[in-house]
Design a protein around this motif. Structure first.
Motif, PDB file in Angstrom:
ATOM      1  N   LYS A  96      25.376  61.820  22.854  1.00 16.93           N
ATOM      2  CA  LYS A  96      25.257  60.142  22.391  1.00 16.93           C
ATOM      3  C   LYS A  96      23.942  60.060  21.967  1.00 16.93           C
ATOM      4  O   LYS A  96      23.450  59.529  20.946  1.00 16.93           O
ATOM      5  N   THR A  97      22.837  60.780  22.748  1.00 22.10           N
ATOM      6  CA  THR A  97      21.468  60.598  22.421  1.00 22.10           C
ATOM      7  C   THR A  97      21.370  61.283  21.004  1.00 22.10           C
ATOM      8  O   THR A  97      20.422  60.807  20.041  1.00 22.10           O
ATOM      9  N   ALA A  98      21.719  62.487  20.841  1.00 19.97           N
ATOM     10  CA  ALA A  98      21.378  63.274  19.566  1.00 19.97           C
ATOM     11  C   ALA A  98      21.955  62.438  18.171  1.00 19.97           C
ATOM     12  O   ALA A  98      21.337  62.232  17.311  1.00 19.97           O
ATOM     13  N   VAL A  99      23.238  61.775  18.516  1.00 19.56           N
ATOM     14  CA  VAL A  99      23.651  60.671  17.465  1.00 19.56           C
ATOM     15  C   VAL A  99      22.888  59.654  17.224  1.00 19.56           C
ATOM     16  O   VAL A  99      22.674  59.288  16.233  1.00 19.56           O
ATOM     17  N   ASP A 100      22.637  58.904  18.229  1.00 21.20           N
ATOM     18  CA  ASP A 100      21.636  57.824  18.380  1.00 21.20           C
ATOM     19  C   ASP A 100      20.432  58.158  17.609  1.00 21.20           C
ATOM     20  O   ASP A 100      19.688  57.237  17.009  1.00 21.20           O
ATOM     21  N   TRP A 101      19.863  59.278  17.800  1.00 22.84           N
ATOM     22  CA  TRP A 101      18.492  59.578  17.607  1.00 22.84           C
ATOM     23  C   TRP A 101      18.455  60.221  15.908  1.00 22.84           C
ATOM     24  O   TRP A 101      17.492  60.827  15.528  1.00 22.84           O
ATOM     25  N   ARG A 102      19.718  60.367  15.309  1.00 21.25           N
ATOM     26  CA  ARG A 102      19.647  61.039  14.004  1.00 21.25           C
ATOM     27  C   ARG A 102      18.758  60.594  13.043  1.00 21.25           C
ATOM     28  O   ARG A 102      18.391  61.179  12.264  1.00 21.25           O
ATOM     29  N   HIS A 103      18.301  59.315  13.057  1.00 23.22           N
ATOM     30  CA  HIS A 103      17.240  58.705  12.484  1.00 23.22           C
ATOM     31  C   HIS A 103      15.955  58.614  12.686  1.00 23.22           C
ATOM     32  O   HIS A 103      14.921  57.962  12.055  1.00 23.22           O
TER      33      HIS A 103
END
Length: 137
Positions: A96-103
């Protein structure tokens, strides 16, 4: 002290530090901080009931319990298996963190993505400690 004797204590130290957020000087980096919970509330899935803060504190306690158990040879095997389950269980939060931090900026994005493959050696390390504790009391 041999390497096999240090391994459980190093794992206990890692869990204790993660549970209290001692190594987490970068926002959002790490496990479940008891000392700085606000930085970690965002990793709690919205689908879970209750407050994200409650889940953050619970996760920190779940990290601290195996840390304490690893310190004693009598509880080491059970604590190591609990640590392995914990490391596997937090993987969805790391995704979830990796997806949320993609930008986010490249260093934060790289850190979030870098955590994902680290879960495997952590699980294997904890399982190895458990196996090494078998038959000991």
């Amino acid at each position: 002290m041999s390497r096999s004797e240090r391994s459980p204590l190093l794992l206990a130290g890692l869990l204790a530090a993660a549970g209290t957020a001692l190594p987490h000087s970068l926002k959002g980096m790490g496990g479940a901080p008891i000392a700085v919970p606000r930085q970690f509330d965002h990793t709690v899935p919205r689908s879970l009931p209750g407050s994200p803060r409650t889940w953050t504190y619970a996760s920190g306690a779940v990290e601290l319990a195996p840390a304490a158990g690893l310190a004693s040879p009598r509880t080491r095997r059970t604590a190591a298996l609990a640590a392995a389950a914990f490391f596997a269980g937090v993987f969805p939060a790391n995704v979830k963190t990796a997806v949320d931090w993609r930008h986010r900026p490249a260093p934060q994005k790289a850190a979030a993505l870098g955590r994902l493959p680290l879960q495997v050696p952590l699980v294997l390390w904890a399982r190895g400690v458990a196996k090494g504790a078998e038959g000991r009391s």
